[in-house]
Design a protein around this motif. Structure first.
Motif, mmCIF file in Angstrom:
data_model
loop_
_atom_site.group_PDB
_atom_site.id
_atom_site.type_symbol
_atom_site.label_atom_id
_atom_site.label_comp_id
_atom_site.label_asym_id
_atom_site.label_seq_id
_atom_site.Cartn_x
_atom_site.Cartn_y
_atom_site.Cartn_z
ATOM 1 N N THR A 26 0.772 -1.275 -0.182
ATOM 2 C CA THR A 26 0.140 0.466 -0.202
ATOM 3 C C THR A 26 1.407 1.115 -0.429
ATOM 4 O O THR A 26 1.388 1.649 1.311
ATOM 5 N N PRO A 27 1.130 2.210 -1.438
ATOM 6 C CA PRO A 27 2.158 3.089 -0.924
ATOM 7 C C PRO A 27 1.810 4.522 -0.571
ATOM 8 O O PRO A 27 0.297 3.828 -0.223
ATOM 9 N N MET A 28 2.705 5.072 -0.139
ATOM 10 C CA MET A 28 2.145 5.887 0.764
ATOM 11 C C MET A 28 1.703 7.504 0.406
ATOM 12 O O MET A 28 0.487 7.342 0.909
ATOM 13 N N GLU A 29 1.537 7.098 -1.385
ATOM 14 C CA GLU A 29 0.568 7.635 -2.084
ATOM 15 C C GLU A 29 -0.948 7.552 -1.802
ATOM 16 O O GLU A 29 -1.680 8.317 -1.768
ATOM 17 N N SER A 30 -1.469 5.929 -1.815
ATOM 18 C CA SER A 30 -2.196 5.672 -1.531
ATOM 19 C C SER A 30 -2.929 6.468 -0.220
ATOM 20 O O SER A 30 -4.610 6.243 0.053
ATOM 21 N N ALA A 31 -2.099 6.147 1.271
ATOM 22 C CA ALA A 31 -2.292 6.454 2.363
ATOM 23 C C ALA A 31 -2.898 8.165 2.254
ATOM 24 O O ALA A 31 -3.909 8.679 3.415
ATOM 25 N N TRP A 32 -1.287 9.043 1.461
ATOM 26 C CA TRP A 32 -1.711 10.664 1.864
ATOM 27 C C TRP A 32 -3.293 10.513 0.698
ATOM 28 O O TRP A 32 -4.184 11.674 1.873
#
Length: 72
Positions: A26-32
């Motif tokens: 789950t890349p950081m971009e998805s969480a952000w």
């Protein structure tokens, strides 16, 4: 994108997003993007962790989030 498209339904519901810096699942971009769509959520990056919920930093962040939720 279902969660992002429906994040408005989470308005008013407290939540915590715990993201491992080295998470390749789950890349950081998805969480952000989820945090941006759900501004009330608390967002924490664990700088020495990946995706596994068993990593010490992730465990610590999840326990703190749970403790905070119990106080609501």
């Amino acid at each position: 994108n279902w969660l992002l498209e429906n994040a408005h339904r989470l308005a008013g519901i407290p939540g915590w997003i715990v993201q491992g810096r080295f998470d390749v699942v789950t890349p950081m971009e998805s969480a952000w993007r989820l945090k941006a769509a759900w501004p009330q959520a608390r967002f924490e990056v664990v700088w020495d962790a990946g995706h596994a919920s068993t990593e010490p930093g992730i465990v610590d962040a999840l326990v703190r989030a749970t403790d905070q939720a119990l106080k609501l």
